[in-house]
Design a protein around this motif. Structure first.
Motif, PDB file in Angstrom:
ATOM      1  N   GLY A  36      -7.888  14.435  21.478  1.00 12.16           N
ATOM      2  CA  GLY A  36      -9.274  14.339  21.527  1.00 12.16           C
ATOM      3  C   GLY A  36      -9.818  13.002  21.233  1.00 12.16           C
ATOM      4  N   ALA A  37      -8.954  12.482  19.940  1.00  7.81           N
ATOM      5  CA  ALA A  37      -9.633  11.291  19.283  1.00  7.81           C
ATOM      6  C   ALA A  37      -9.456  10.077  20.428  1.00  7.81           C
ATOM      7  N   MET A  38      -8.499  10.164  21.125  1.00  8.79           N
ATOM      8  CA  MET A  38      -8.156   9.101  22.271  1.00  8.79           C
ATOM      9  C   MET A  38      -9.367   9.034  23.253  1.00  8.79           C
ATOM     10  N   TYR A  39      -9.644  10.487  23.803  1.00 11.86           N
ATOM     11  CA  TYR A  39     -10.604  10.495  24.789  1.00 11.86           C
ATOM     12  C   TYR A  39     -12.246  10.043  24.228  1.00 11.86           C
ATOM     13  N   ARG A  40     -12.155  10.379  22.903  1.00  9.00           N
ATOM     14  CA  ARG A  40     -13.360   9.883  22.053  1.00  9.00           C
ATOM     15  C   ARG A  40     -13.394   8.326  21.831  1.00  9.00           C
ATOM     16  N   ALA A  41     -12.217   7.592  21.839  1.00 11.54           N
ATOM     17  CA  ALA A  41     -12.396   6.259  21.639  1.00 11.54           C
ATOM     18  C   ALA A  41     -12.735   5.763  23.077  1.00 11.54           C
ATOM     19  N   MET A  42     -12.236   6.172  24.021  1.00  7.41           N
ATOM     20  CA  MET A  42     -12.368   5.732  25.530  1.00  7.41           C
ATOM     21  C   MET A  42     -14.106   5.567  25.484  1.00  7.41           C
ATOM     22  N   THR A  43     -14.614   6.853  25.078  1.00  8.71           N
ATOM     23  CA  THR A  43     -16.124   7.082  25.427  1.00  8.71           C
ATOM     24  C   THR A  43     -16.681   6.311  24.466  1.00  8.71           C
ATOM     25  N   LEU A  44     -16.435   5.889  23.230  1.00  6.49           N
ATOM     26  CA  LEU A  44     -17.212   4.910  22.465  1.00  6.49           C
ATOM     27  C   LEU A  44     -17.017   3.510  23.054  1.00  6.49           C
ATOM     28  N   ALA A  45     -15.987   3.059  23.999  1.00  4.27           N
ATOM     29  CA  ALA A  45     -15.793   1.882  24.552  1.00  4.27           C
ATOM     30  C   ALA A  45     -16.951   1.811  25.525  1.00  4.27           C
ATOM     31  N   VAL A  46     -17.132   2.842  26.361  1.00  6.21           N
ATOM     32  CA  VAL A  46     -17.932   3.024  27.240  1.00  6.21           C
ATOM     33  C   VAL A  46     -19.326   2.664  26.686  1.00  6.21           C
ATOM     34  N   LEU A  47     -19.741   3.592  25.460  1.00  6.54           N
ATOM     35  CA  LEU A  47     -20.992   3.141  25.068  1.00  6.54           C
ATOM     36  C   LEU A  47     -21.270   1.832  24.482  1.00  6.54           C
ATOM     37  N   ILE A  79      -7.360   6.409  14.570  1.00  4.72           N
ATOM     38  CA  ILE A  79      -7.588   6.009  15.915  1.00  4.72           C
ATOM     39  C   ILE A  79      -7.973   4.418  16.126  1.00  4.72           C
ATOM     40  N   LEU A  80      -7.584   3.563  16.869  1.00  6.14           N
ATOM     41  CA  LEU A  80      -7.959   2.164  16.961  1.00  6.14           C
ATOM     42  C   LEU A  80      -8.369   1.848  18.290  1.00  6.14           C
ATOM     43  N   LEU A  81      -9.434   1.251  18.337  1.00  4.96           N
ATOM     44  CA  LEU A  81      -9.944   0.883  19.699  1.00  4.96           C
ATOM     45  C   LEU A  81      -9.941  -0.780  19.619  1.00  4.96           C
ATOM     46  N   ASN A  82      -9.104  -1.193  20.602  1.00  5.23           N
ATOM     47  CA  ASN A  82      -9.068  -2.957  20.593  1.00  5.23           C
ATOM     48  C   ASN A  82      -8.694  -3.342  19.340  1.00  5.23           C
ATOM     49  N   GLY A  83      -7.972  -2.667  18.462  1.00  9.61           N
ATOM     50  CA  GLY A  83      -7.592  -3.229  17.291  1.00  9.61           C
ATOM     51  C   GLY A  83      -8.363  -2.706  16.067  1.00  9.61           C
ATOM     52  N   GLN A  84      -9.476  -2.332  16.370  1.00  8.06           N
ATOM     53  CA  GLN A  84     -10.343  -1.830  15.177  1.00  8.06           C
ATOM     54  C   GLN A  84     -10.153  -0.240  14.764  1.00  8.06           C
ATOM     55  N   ASN A  85     -10.230   0.110  13.734  1.00 10.74           N
ATOM     56  CA  ASN A  85     -10.369   1.460  13.205  1.00 10.74           C
ATOM     57  C   ASN A  85     -11.485   2.064  13.482  1.00 10.74           C
ATOM     58  N   VAL A  86     -11.538   3.068  14.241  1.00  9.69           N
ATOM     59  CA  VAL A  86     -12.665   3.692  14.885  1.00  9.69           C
ATOM     60  C   VAL A  86     -12.748   5.154  14.407  1.00  9.69           C
ATOM     61  N   SER A  87     -12.024   5.393  13.652  1.00 11.79           N
ATOM     62  CA  SER A  87     -11.944   6.915  13.149  1.00 11.79           C
ATOM     63  C   SER A  87     -13.124   7.661  13.089  1.00 11.79           C
ATOM     64  N   ALA A  88     -13.994   6.718  12.227  1.00 16.46           N
ATOM     65  CA  ALA A  88     -15.344   7.603  11.705  1.00 16.46           C
ATOM     66  C   ALA A  88     -16.357   7.262  12.824  1.00 16.46           C
TER      67      ALA A  88
END
Ligand code: DC
Length: 232
Positions: A36-47, A79-88
């Motif tokens: 679920g965190a992976m789908y959330r990270a993809m969603t964060l990238a979109v936003l 969970i990391l998005l493009n190397g950044q920890n985006v867990s929160a």
């Protein structure tokens, strides 16, 4: 030496998946993957790219530039998005409201499922088993998982659990949001949330977290032909 174990855990939001999976992984010495965190990270990238999560073409166009990685230590998953920890950041209300739209896009699912399988293969090749949580793990991502569990709980109890994790959240509003998200997750065309035929269902409504962890561990051991006393 038995092959490392793969435990697939699916269920709706608030059924207790994350805490249970982390507890089981820690108790059994396994890694833990939160899909679920992976789908959330993809969603964060979109936003973050100022794109509309409901615009499938715009989301698809972003996919090649998005790098999502997971730290699978159950004591400190990240969970990391493009190397950044985006867990929160991935737990924010904006991501939660948009994640079902993004995760319904077939190309997003293909990319995430490939990442999820690669993560599991990497862990297994290190000789370590893994607990994987999501909505379609037992049915689509890992149909050959050694053990499959589907967690459920009454909608009101699920809403109470989620609301207690969020400052100022009202249970009734949270319950309406959870049920809307469940309907989208279970109703989408590609790999909807579903209980795999060979999954054991555990209703966590009246159980404490340690009781659910114990129930899952006992099921895993009995599925592997050992008694639960052998785990302690
Ligand atoms: O488990 P979660 O609430 O963090 O998941 C966020 C969303 O991601 C959920 O609403 C549906 C989607 N998801 C999915 O479609 N498939 C998965 N395997 C895991 C999550």
């Amino acid at each position: 030496m038995p092959a490392p174990i793969v435990i697939a855990v699916d269920g709706p939001a608030g059924s207790g998946k994350s805490s249970v999976c982390r507890g089981v992984a820690q108790q059994m010495g396994l890694q833990y993957l939160d899909t679920g965190a992976m789908y959330r990270a993809m969603t964060l990238a979109v936003l973050q790219a100022d794109q509309d999560p409901g615009n499938a073409d715009a989301v698809r166009a972003l996919l090649p530039s998005v790098v999502i990685t997971s730290d699978t230590d159950p004591a400190a998953p990240a969970i990391l998005l493009n190397g950044q920890n985006v867990s929160a950041a991935v737990r924010g209300a904006e991501v939660t409201a948009a994640v079902s739209s993004v995760s319904a896009i077939p190309e997003v699912r293909l990319a995430m499922v490939a990442l999820q399988r690669a993560e599991v293969s990497r862990t297994l090749s290190d000789g370590v088993g893994i607990v994987v949580e999501g909505r379609d793990i037992g049915s689509v991502v890992l149909p050959d998982a050694s053990v499959k569990v589907f967690l459920t709980a009454d909608p009101q109890v699920r809403a109470q659990r989620r609301a207690s994790e969020t400052d100022g959240a009202e249970v009734a509003v949270t319950q309406a949001q959870l049920q809307a998200r469940d309907a989208l997750d279970a109703g989408r065309k590609v790999s909807p949330m579903t209980r795999a035929e060979d999954a054991v269902e555990i209703d966590t409504t009246a159980l404490t977290l340690p009781e659910v962890v114990e129930a899952v561990c006992a099921h895993v051991l009995s599925a592997r032909g050992q008694s639960s006393e052998m785990s302690s």
